[in-house]
Motif scaffolding. Structure first.
Motif, short mmCIF file in Angstrom:
data_model
loop_
_atom_site.label_atom_id
_atom_site.label_comp_id
_atom_site.label_asym_id
_atom_site.label_seq_id
_atom_site.Cartn_x
_atom_site.Cartn_y
_atom_site.Cartn_z
N TRP A 152 0.80 -1.21 0.00
CA TRP A 152 0.00 0.00 0.00
C TRP A 152 0.84 1.28 0.00
O TRP A 152 0.64 2.16 -0.85
N VAL A 155 2.97 2.01 -3.20
CA VAL A 155 2.08 2.30 -4.32
C VAL A 155 1.61 3.76 -4.27
O VAL A 155 1.65 4.48 -5.27
N ILE A 156 1.15 4.20 -3.10
CA ILE A 156 0.66 5.58 -2.96
C ILE A 156 1.80 6.57 -3.15
O ILE A 156 1.65 7.59 -3.85
N ALA A 159 2.70 6.70 -6.83
CA ALA A 159 1.64 7.31 -7.63
C ALA A 159 1.70 8.84 -7.53
O ALA A 159 1.57 9.54 -8.54
N LEU A 248 -8.35 5.37 -2.03
CA LEU A 248 -8.30 4.83 -3.39
C LEU A 248 -9.18 5.63 -4.34
O LEU A 248 -8.77 5.95 -5.46
N LEU A 251 -7.75 9.21 -4.98
CA LEU A 251 -6.51 9.18 -5.77
C LEU A 251 -6.66 8.31 -7.01
O LEU A 251 -5.67 7.82 -7.55
N LEU A 255 -3.53 6.87 -9.43
CA LEU A 255 -3.36 5.43 -9.25
C LEU A 255 -3.59 4.68 -10.55
O LEU A 255 -2.80 3.78 -10.91
#
Length: 346
Positions: A152, A155-156, A159, A248, A251, A255
């Motif tokens: 998690w 990834v954020i 992104a 999620l 974003l 993403l």
């Protein structure tokens, strides 16, 4: 009303003012020193050297405001944000002066996850697309939570970092996401004043930077700023009581953009960590869009996603996110196909 002003408006304005002052100072110092950004090429379109130290201003404003807030108890949750931000500050400044390899950057991201986990940040469960709950912590066994965070948080962070390829986008998206979490934290059925304070302080710190980063930018976030924005948003989603679905949805654009760029790089056997000009904002510019049009497009879609997130029941958020993702994917594939048109620089 007065209570809300003291609790939330004052820290927001404090962070905003500190960030503005710090950005102005850093901008002035960079001009005096005739600072030149080492990163040149297709992905970095600024025609002249520009300071990448906007992250310093954001992190200083964020940490100082949290430290000065008399209503915020410095427990382990707050320390997670402060320690993580300070770690990013040290690493980010080094990377902004002497660009480091993607391996080093990824190592730092994993280290940040471990530090966050060691300080006690845990995510107990997540809801899945079929409406049920997937437990990540079972008694004293927290391996599931750690494994989720190892996916998690990078990834954020990546992104947001990849969205920072055009002036004003990453900062604006981060502010909208922070305000969304702030509003959610104040709802009667949630009511998390500490999270609300952290979110609004973060929004103020980023907003101060954004005033200098809107096109044409006078200062950039740099590695420290991009990682900081991604880190705080990722951790807030965890410590705010598994607000993963909300984050999620808000974003969704960066993403989905990151997902499709990653797939494209894998298909052509390129490293997923080596930058290119295949992001949505690059494609829109090649379609003839102006920079401000791209920025406003990102803001409008992100704000719409935020409104949907705030009005959607938790168990349906995954399904709504998939629908939003399908819409963004359709737009990405049909409209942003590369053309031979020139990139608009203004």
């Amino acid at each position: 009303m007065a209570e809300y002003t003291i609790m939330y408006v004052r820290p927001f304005l404090t962070a905003l003012c500190i960030s503005v002052i710090a950005c102005a100072a850093l901008f002035g110092v960079a001009r005096q020193m005739r600072y030149k950004d080492r990163r040149r090429g297709e992905r970095h379109r600024h025609g002249m050297g520009i300071s990448r130290f906007g992250g310093i201003a954001m992190i200083v404003a964020f940490c100082v405001t949290l430290a000065l807030d008399p209503l915020l108890v410095f427990d382990r949750t707050v320390w997670v944000f402060v320690v993580g931000a300070c770690t990013i500050l040290v690493f980010g400044v080094v990377d902004d002066v002497y660009p480091l390899s993607w391996r080093t950057q990824f190592f730092v991201q994993i280290a940040l996850v471990l530090v966050t986990f060691i300080f006690g940040a845990r995510i107990a469960f997540v809801t899945h697309p079929f409406g049920g709950i997937l437990p990540l912590v079972m008694g004293s066994i927290t391996l599931g939570s750690l494994l989720f965070m190892l996916v998690w948080m990078p990834v954020i962070m990546n992104a947001i970092n990849w969205a920072d390829g055009i002036d004003g986008v990453a900062g604006g998206v981060a502010v909208i996401a922070a305000v969304t979490i702030f509003v959610l934290a104040l709802r009667p059925n949630v009511l998390q004043p500490p999270i609300a304070i952290i979110a609004i302080v973060f929004a103020g710190a980023v907003m101060g930077f954004l005033l200098f980063n809107l096109p044409p930018a006078r200062i950039l976030a740099g590695t420290s700023g991009a990682f900081f924005m991604g880190y705080v948003l990722a951790v807030m989603a965890i410590v705010a009581g598994a607000k993963v679905g909300t984050t999620l949805m808000v974003l969704a654009v960066p993403l989905m953009d990151a997902a499709w760029v990653t797939i494209a790089r894998v298909r052509r056997h390129a490293s997923i960590f080596h930058g290119d000009v295949g992001h949505m904002h690059h494609r829109l510019l090649r379609r003839g869009w102006r920079v401000w049009q791209v920025v406003l497009f990102y803001y409008a879609v992100t704000a719409a996603c935020a409104m949907v997130a705030l009005t959607t029941v938790s168990q349906y958020k995954w399904g709504v996110f998939l629908l939003i993702g399908l819409g963004i994917t359709t737009f990405f594939l049909l409209y942003t196909r590369d053309s031979r048109s020139r990139i608009a620089l203004s």
